[in-house]
Write a protein that holds these residues in place. Structure first.
Motif, mmCIF file in Angstrom:
data_model
loop_
_atom_site.group_PDB
_atom_site.id
_atom_site.type_symbol
_atom_site.label_atom_id
_atom_site.label_comp_id
_atom_site.label_asym_id
_atom_site.label_seq_id
_atom_site.Cartn_x
_atom_site.Cartn_y
_atom_site.Cartn_z
ATOM 1 N N GLY A 182 0.727 -1.504 0.019
ATOM 2 C CA GLY A 182 0.141 0.284 0.039
ATOM 3 C C GLY A 182 1.438 0.884 0.155
ATOM 4 N N LYS A 183 -0.095 2.326 0.954
ATOM 5 C CA LYS A 183 1.008 4.285 0.501
ATOM 6 C C LYS A 183 2.592 3.348 1.094
ATOM 7 N N PRO A 184 2.510 3.323 2.421
ATOM 8 C CA PRO A 184 3.894 2.706 3.133
ATOM 9 C C PRO A 184 4.702 2.422 2.361
ATOM 10 N N ALA A 185 4.673 1.248 1.605
ATOM 11 C CA ALA A 185 5.387 0.638 0.432
ATOM 12 C C ALA A 185 5.336 1.057 -0.671
ATOM 13 N N LEU A 186 4.808 1.804 -1.036
ATOM 14 C CA LEU A 186 4.367 2.588 -2.228
ATOM 15 C C LEU A 186 5.599 4.032 -2.393
ATOM 16 N N ALA A 187 5.788 4.565 -1.429
ATOM 17 C CA ALA A 187 6.536 5.577 -0.583
ATOM 18 C C ALA A 187 7.845 5.514 -0.573
ATOM 19 N N GLY A 188 8.082 4.248 0.624
ATOM 20 C CA GLY A 188 9.305 3.799 0.379
ATOM 21 C C GLY A 188 10.086 3.628 -1.310
ATOM 22 N N ASP A 189 9.258 2.754 -1.995
ATOM 23 C CA ASP A 189 9.767 2.668 -3.710
ATOM 24 C C ASP A 189 10.013 4.251 -4.328
ATOM 25 N N TRP A 190 9.605 5.064 -3.342
ATOM 26 C CA TRP A 190 9.137 6.183 -4.771
ATOM 27 C C TRP A 190 10.329 7.005 -4.069
#
Length: 128
Positions: A16-24
């Motif tokens: 979700g958002k935490p994973a996406l923010a980390g990859d971004w």
């Protein structure tokens, strides 16, 4: 409800958002100003993911919020054009999936927001 503990290991974030923010953040880190820490950038981007999520759900999609996000990237010092390319590509590929939104309903709103991010970024670089 207690606040989340963001001090844990970054590699063990849920989808979700935490994973996406980390990859971004990982994708943008090479273009960030010297001394930028990935966790700091990740928290900064997480806030913007919340905004993009709200903008995507708005009727009509909130393109102005996306323009502000593009400009915010420039204000954060992410001025290499590759930064906006990475952003548009990553969000275009993963945003709907990570937010649990269906492609059929949200494809067009996503395109509006991605265009807004690029326009805001270009405008900020041009000083407009």
């Amino acid at each position: 409800m207690a606040a989340r503990d963001w001090a844990g290991p970054w590699q063990h974030v849920p989808a979700g958002k935490p994973a996406l923010a980390g990859d971004w953040a990982a994708a943008l880190l090479p273009f960030a100003p010297d001394g930028t820490a990935r966790p700091e950038l990740q928290l900064y981007l997480r806030r913007h993911l919340e905004t993009v999520h709200d903008a995507l759900l708005a009727e009509p999609p909130d393109a102005a919020a996306a323009v502000k996000l593009g400009a915010a990237l420039v204000r954060r010092g992410l001025t290499d054009p590759a930064a906006v390319a990475v952003t548009v590509t990553l969000l275009g590929d993963r945003l709907l999936t990570e937010l649990g939104l269906d492609e059929a309903t949200f494809h067009r709103p996503l395109q509006v927001l991605l265009g807004g991010i690029a326009a805001g970024y270009a405008g900020a670089l041009a000083g407009k």
